[in-house]
Design a protein around this motif. Structure first.
Motif, PDB file in Angstrom:
ATOM      1  N   ALA A 389     -58.699 -52.161  84.461  1.00  0.00           N
ATOM      2  CA  ALA A 389     -57.520 -53.005  84.631  1.00  0.00           C
ATOM      3  C   ALA A 389     -57.504 -54.122  83.598  1.00  0.00           C
ATOM      4  CB  ALA A 389     -57.510 -53.595  86.050  1.00  0.00           C
ATOM      5  N   MET A 390     -58.675 -54.660  83.289  1.00  0.00           N
ATOM      6  CA  MET A 390     -58.761 -55.709  82.262  1.00  0.00           C
ATOM      7  C   MET A 390     -58.486 -55.136  80.877  1.00  0.00           C
ATOM      8  SD  MET A 390     -62.006 -57.865  83.776  1.00  0.00           S
ATOM      9  CE  MET A 390     -61.746 -59.337  82.799  1.00  0.00           C
ATOM     10  N   ASP A 391     -58.956 -53.913  80.642  1.00  0.00           N
ATOM     11  CA  ASP A 391     -58.659 -53.250  79.365  1.00  0.00           C
ATOM     12  C   ASP A 391     -57.162 -53.041  79.201  1.00  0.00           C
ATOM     13  OD1 ASP A 391     -61.331 -53.150  78.702  1.00  0.00           O
ATOM     14  OD2 ASP A 391     -61.631 -51.123  79.499  1.00  0.00           O
ATOM     15  N   LYS A 392     -56.482 -52.808  80.313  1.00  0.00           N
ATOM     16  CA  LYS A 392     -55.031 -52.590  80.278  1.00  0.00           C
ATOM     17  C   LYS A 392     -54.305 -53.845  79.795  1.00  0.00           C
ATOM     18  CE  LYS A 392     -51.464 -49.921  81.095  1.00  0.00           C
ATOM     19  NZ  LYS A 392     -51.213 -48.720  80.274  1.00  0.00           N
ATOM     20  N   ILE A 393     -54.843 -55.023  80.142  1.00  0.00           N
ATOM     21  CA  ILE A 393     -54.240 -56.267  79.665  1.00  0.00           C
ATOM     22  C   ILE A 393     -54.308 -56.317  78.138  1.00  0.00           C
ATOM     23  CG2 ILE A 393     -54.535 -58.786  79.567  1.00  0.00           C
ATOM     24  CD1 ILE A 393     -55.339 -58.774  82.461  1.00  0.00           C
ATOM     25  N   LYS A 394     -55.465 -55.942  77.585  1.00  0.00           N
ATOM     26  CA  LYS A 394     -55.615 -55.921  76.123  1.00  0.00           C
ATOM     27  C   LYS A 394     -54.602 -54.966  75.504  1.00  0.00           C
ATOM     28  CE  LYS A 394     -60.628 -56.732  76.357  1.00  0.00           C
ATOM     29  NZ  LYS A 394     -61.958 -56.127  76.062  1.00  0.00           N
ATOM     30  N   ALA A 422     -49.857 -55.898  84.413  1.00  0.00           N
ATOM     31  CA  ALA A 422     -51.281 -55.607  84.242  1.00  0.00           C
ATOM     32  C   ALA A 422     -52.136 -56.784  84.696  1.00  0.00           C
ATOM     33  CB  ALA A 422     -51.575 -55.288  82.773  1.00  0.00           C
ATOM     34  N   THR A 423     -51.646 -58.003  84.443  1.00  0.00           N
ATOM     35  CA  THR A 423     -52.380 -59.201  84.860  1.00  0.00           C
ATOM     36  C   THR A 423     -52.430 -59.296  86.391  1.00  0.00           C
ATOM     37  OG1 THR A 423     -51.638 -60.339  82.857  1.00  0.00           O
ATOM     38  CG2 THR A 423     -52.522 -61.700  84.636  1.00  0.00           C
ATOM     39  N   VAL A 424     -51.333 -58.959  87.024  1.00  0.00           N
ATOM     40  CA  VAL A 424     -51.294 -58.954  88.496  1.00  0.00           C
ATOM     41  C   VAL A 424     -52.306 -57.949  89.040  1.00  0.00           C
ATOM     42  CG1 VAL A 424     -49.892 -58.362  90.509  1.00  0.00           C
ATOM     43  CG2 VAL A 424     -48.912 -59.756  88.687  1.00  0.00           C
ATOM     44  N   ASN A 425     -52.436 -56.821  88.352  1.00  0.00           N
ATOM     45  CA  ASN A 425     -53.375 -55.785  88.806  1.00  0.00           C
ATOM     46  C   ASN A 425     -54.821 -56.312  88.794  1.00  0.00           C
ATOM     47  OD1 ASN A 425     -53.590 -53.254  89.897  1.00  0.00           O
ATOM     48  ND2 ASN A 425     -53.675 -52.182  87.941  1.00  0.00           N
ATOM     49  N   VAL A 426     -55.160 -57.071  87.750  1.00  0.00           N
ATOM     50  CA  VAL A 426     -56.499 -57.670  87.681  1.00  0.00           C
ATOM     51  C   VAL A 426     -56.679 -58.665  88.829  1.00  0.00           C
ATOM     52  CG1 VAL A 426     -58.012 -59.182  86.345  1.00  0.00           C
ATOM     53  CG2 VAL A 426     -56.776 -57.329  85.203  1.00  0.00           C
ATOM     54  N   ALA A 427     -55.643 -59.459  89.071  1.00  0.00           N
ATOM     55  CA  ALA A 427     -55.698 -60.432  90.175  1.00  0.00           C
ATOM     56  C   ALA A 427     -55.950 -59.718  91.502  1.00  0.00           C
ATOM     57  CB  ALA A 427     -54.401 -61.232  90.239  1.00  0.00           C
ATOM     58  N   ARG A 428     -55.295 -58.578  91.684  1.00  0.00           N
ATOM     59  CA  ARG A 428     -55.464 -57.818  92.928  1.00  0.00           C
ATOM     60  C   ARG A 428     -56.907 -57.332  93.077  1.00  0.00           C
ATOM     61  NH1 ARG A 428     -55.251 -52.471  94.093  1.00  0.00           N
ATOM     62  NH2 ARG A 428     -54.607 -51.993  91.964  1.00  0.00           N
ATOM     63  N   PHE A 429     -57.475 -56.808  91.993  1.00  0.00           N
ATOM     64  CA  PHE A 429     -58.863 -56.341  92.044  1.00  0.00           C
ATOM     65  C   PHE A 429     -59.828 -57.485  92.376  1.00  0.00           C
ATOM     66  CE2 PHE A 429     -57.822 -52.292  89.960  1.00  0.00           C
ATOM     67  CZ  PHE A 429     -58.748 -51.455  90.582  1.00  0.00           C
ATOM     68  N   LEU A 430     -59.502 -58.688  91.888  1.00  0.00           N
ATOM     69  CA  LEU A 430     -60.376 -59.840  92.110  1.00  0.00           C
ATOM     70  C   LEU A 430     -60.026 -60.590  93.398  1.00  0.00           C
ATOM     71  CD1 LEU A 430     -60.534 -61.203  88.441  1.00  0.00           C
ATOM     72  CD2 LEU A 430     -62.196 -59.748  89.624  1.00  0.00           C
ATOM     73  N   ASP A 431     -59.117 -60.018  94.173  1.00  0.00           N
ATOM     74  CA  ASP A 431     -58.680 -60.607  95.443  1.00  0.00           C
ATOM     75  C   ASP A 431     -58.135 -62.018  95.246  1.00  0.00           C
ATOM     76  OD1 ASP A 431     -58.205 -60.525  98.166  1.00  0.00           O
ATOM     77  OD2 ASP A 431     -60.153 -61.372  98.706  1.00  0.00           O
TER      78      ASP A 431
END
Length: 482
Positions: A389-394, A422-431
């Protein structure tokens, strides 16, 4: 047969001739209690009886007392066939032992006969000149916490046996009525020589020295109290009625949308600020919006506030089967799982995509993205961990670099949206709630901007005349300080 008689409120004149005849004609007479003024007169008639006063000493609660009395009366009936059971007042007015006995008799097939009597309510109405047609509610002091208080009705509260109960009643009443409100303290209503009826302030209730088993309260209709839900409904009905407020009359569901959104955010702000007084006010403003829309629905003939409350009550019962049915849910995770399953059944989705589309488009973008991603994850469309998910931000960042110099506004819009998603997706993974995250950053930005402005003022400079490099230097200084 079990004949159930009432002994009236306490005056011998209140005993009916039929009741006296029954007492004289029957050998097996049982009274719930001997602690009643009428018993003194009955004793002069030479009537033999037994009482259940001993049950009050051997039982742990009044419910246990009444159930025990009813069970014993069934046994007495089996032994003697015809018996009489007498209670203070009227058998069907605030007399739980009788209601329990009647249920038992129906189950056991025991024939009963109820002999009417003057109740203490009749005595109170006579002494206070109350006409029940104007509205009268009768409440057992032991059940007052389960009752809805309403100053549109006169209220009689019975069985205020002692100062402890009076204190409990006062506390409950004070949550609705003004503590300075005048109520009637009623003792021994209808009993000559004992009756005492006087006005007292609500806060004085448990300070009365003559509280006993003959004590009741009367709260007149229109006694000063806090405004309640029905008052709010009535106020909105006036505002939308004939000769109502011109502005309120002009509104419809569409025109009020922005108000509803604003009030929701103001509630959230009050919660974030941990300001209870502000929260009370803002929740009231939000509730007003619900009432407003319901009144418009009523005016247009489609629905009213009762339909709204009916709908949400049914939904809450339906979606909490672990409380209102036989489903087991021992933790919040299971509760939410059940909730989603019930929700899916209610909406009857034809596909997984339908469930994604059901997320409201009017939600703030970050919140909508978060909910859609979470639902898609439930169907297996998700990475196993946060790194991809973080790679997706890049990846999305570099795609913006490719298009930002172009004049293709729609493409830039699309790529910026992809980056945010993509940033929201990272936020979701990190709760992390993305709305909380962006608001945190906005507040941080404002704080640092304030530091730059104050620093400029201290230097005697106008912020608008400073270079970006100078402002950035102050920005970095602020970062180190905070």
């Amino acid at each position: 047969m079990i004949k159930i008689i009432g002994l009236g409120p306490g005056n011998k004149e209140s005993l009916t001739l039929g009741t006296i005849d029954i007492l004289k004609e029957n050998q097996k007479v049982y009274f719930r209690t001997e602690v009643h003024p009428t018993i003194e007169y009955i004793n002069t008639l030479g009537i033999k009886y037994e009482t259940y006063d001993n049950k009050y000493e051997s039982s742990e609660s009044f419910d246990e007392v009444y159930s025990s009395i009813a069970a014993d009366l069934i046994e007495k009936h089996k032994e003697f066939s015809n018996i009489v059971y007498g209670v203070p007042g009227h058998p069907l007015v605030a007399e739980k032992s009788v209601s329990i006995l009647l249920d038992l008799c129906e189950k056991e097939g025991v024939e009963t006969e109820l002999i009417p009597a003057v109740s203490f309510i009749d005595a109170i109405m006579e002494s206070l000149k109350i006409d029940p047609i104007n509205g009268l509610k009768i409440i057992d002091a032991f059940d007052i916490k389960n009752q809805i208080l309403d100053n549109r009705l006169g209220i009689v509260i019975t069985q205020v046996y002692n100062n402890f109960i009076a204190s409990e009643v006062k506390i409950t009443l004070s949550e609705y009525y003004d503590e300075e409100a005048e109520i009637y303290f009623v003792r021994a209503a209808g009993i000559k020589g004992l009756e005492s009826i006087r006005k007292i302030k609500l806060f004085e209730l448990d300070r009365q020295e003559d509280i006993d088993y003959l004590t009741s309260l009367y709260i007149p209709k229109d006694t000063k109290c806090k405004k309640d839900f029905n008052d709010l409904v009535d106020i909105m009905r006036v505002l939308r009625g004939t000769d109502g407020c011109p502005w309120d009359l002009e509104q419809d569901h569409e025109s009020l949308k922005k108000n509803l959104v604003e009030e929701c955010y103001e509630v959230i702000e009050a919660i974030d600020e941990q300001d209870d007084d502000k929260l009370v006010e803002e929740l009231g403003d939000l509730l007003l919006q619900v009432i407003f829309h319901a009144q418009i629905g009523e005016d247009e003939g489609y629905f009213n506030i009762n339909d709204v409350t009916q709908s949400i009550c049914e939904k809450m019962i339906r979606r909490h089967p672990h409380i209102f049915a036989e489903v087991i849910a021992n933790d919040s995770e299971k509760v939410l799982e059940n909730w989603e399953k019930i929700k899916e059944t209610e909406h009857n989705y034809d596909s997984y995509t339908d469930e994604l589309r059901h997320v409201a488009k009017t939600l703030p973008g970050l919140m909508r993205a978060y909910k859609v991603q979470k639902k898609a994850s439930k169907f297996g469309f998700d990475w196993d961990n946060v790194e991809p998910a973080m790679d997706k931000i890049k990846e999305e960042y570099y795609e913006i670099l490719e298009v930002y110099k172009s004049q293709n506004r729609s493409k830039i819009l699309e790529e910026l949206g992809d980056l945010m998603f993509a940033t929201v997706n990272v936020a979701r993974f990190l709760d992390i709630d993305p709305e909380n995250a962006i608001n945190y950053t906005v507040d941080k930005f404002i704080t640092r901007f304030e530091f730059i402005e104050k620093s400029a003022i201290e230097q005697g400079r106008d912020l608008k005349l400073m270079t970006l490099e100078e402002m950035d230097e102050l920005w970095e200084k602020c970062k180190k300080l905070k």
